[in-house]
Design an enzyme around this catalytic site. Structure first.
Site, PDB file in Angstrom:
ATOM      1  N   HIS A  78      -6.559   7.430  11.945  1.00 12.00           N
ATOM      2  CA  HIS A  78      -6.124   6.545  11.804  1.00 12.00           C
ATOM      3  C   HIS A  78      -4.848   5.992  11.343  1.00 12.00           C
ATOM      4  O   HIS A  78      -4.164   4.882  11.030  1.00 12.00           O
ATOM      5  CB  HIS A  78      -7.067   5.548  10.749  1.00 12.00           C
TER       6      HIS A  78
ATOM      7  N   ARG B 144       0.795  -1.042  -0.069  1.00  9.66           N
ATOM      8  CA  ARG B 144       0.038   0.048   0.049  1.00  9.66           C
ATOM      9  C   ARG B 144       0.775   1.248   0.007  1.00  9.66           C
ATOM     10  O   ARG B 144       0.509   2.262  -0.700  1.00  9.66           O
ATOM     11  CB  ARG B 144      -0.954  -0.019   1.416  1.00  9.66           C
TER      12      ARG B 144
END
Ligand code: OAD
Length: 237
Positions: free
Chosen positions: A109, A57
């Site tokens: 987050h 990612r």
């Protein structure tokens, strides 16, 4: 006219930048089990697998194809021009809001392009792969670096600042989130409880759709610039 705005963004705002959402068809949680890649237990049991998931990612986020889109830019532009208070809370771990120029961003987050040392808690910029041989530049420990992202079962970041911002807001706008994950999914209710107007901008109604005073459904690159330019038109000159 609102004077104090809180925006909450989710994966949908970055979908048109080429980053997968989590729960849509083809989303990240379709191909990976949360328990395997996004919990502290998964990291303890199989750190290589978890690092690999975030390495991919991180690489994708830095590939030239991934750029901030018109929705990120519209929010940054709005923040620059809006005379009132503005706070952007994001559930996204990408850095596309920051790249677009947003200034007050609270990445609740975490951030994919940062690492955290489990031994000394040092945060560092991280643009490369992490593995069990990675060394912490602060304390020199080996194998203690992890992505600075919040996993399931961990406390989201900036909660005090977010609660303060929500308590003071008179407009709350939720963008591109399914509202499936708490505490973020509960922000709409908090905003309502302090009397704020609530707006959902999303591809389709999320789980808390009934709590919004107003909504617009469509692609973020259309509806976000449209909504915020409408709001700017109301601002005093
Ligand atoms: P989800 O994948 O749950 O939801 C994405 C939302 O974006 C859905 O409501 C889609 O309809 C919408 N969407 C998709 N494409 C869009 C587009 N082009 N324009 C506008 N909206 C679009 O993602 P989040 O709600 O962000 O947490 O997920 C919340 C958290 O769950 C994430 O931060 C992550 C995940 O597990 C952690 O990893 C801790």
């Amino acid at each position: 006219m609102p004077s104090n705005i809180v925006v909450l963004s989710g994966a949908g705002i970055s979908a048109e930048s080429g980053l997968q959402t989590f729960r849509d068809s083809g989303g990240l949680w379709e191909g990976h089990r949360v328990e395997d890649v996004a919990t502290p237990e998964a990291f303890a049991n199989n750190p290589g697998k978890v690092q690999y998931f975030y390495n991919l990612r991180r690489r994708q986020l830095q590939s030239p194809e991934v750029q901030c889109n018109a929705a990120h830019s519209a929010l940054a532009d709005f923040e620059r021009r809006w005379p009132g208070e503005f706070c952007l809370v994001t559930q996204n771990v990408d850095d596309l809001h920051q790249r677009a120029g947003s200034r007050r961003v609270l990445p609740m987050h975490g951030e994919l392009l940062r690492s955290r040392c489990s031994a000394c808690a040092a945060l560092a910029t991280c643009t490369i792969d992490l593995d069990q041989h990675s060394r912490c530049e602060s304390c020199n420990s080996i194998g203690t670096l992890r992505p600075h992202v919040v996993w399931f079962g961990e406390m989201p970041l900036y909660m005090d600042e977010i609660e303060q911002a929500l308590a003071a807001c008179d407009l709350f706008v939720s963008i591109g989130t399914s509202a499936a994950v708490y505490p973020a999914a509960g922000f709409t209710q908090i905003a309502r409880s302090v009397g704020a107007r609530t707006v959902e901008l999303n591809l389709e109604p999320g789980h808390t759709a009934a709590l919004f005073d107003e909504s617009a459904y469509g692609a973020a690159t259309n509806i976000v610039p449209q909504y915020f330019s409408g709001l700017l038109a109301q601002a005093p000159r």
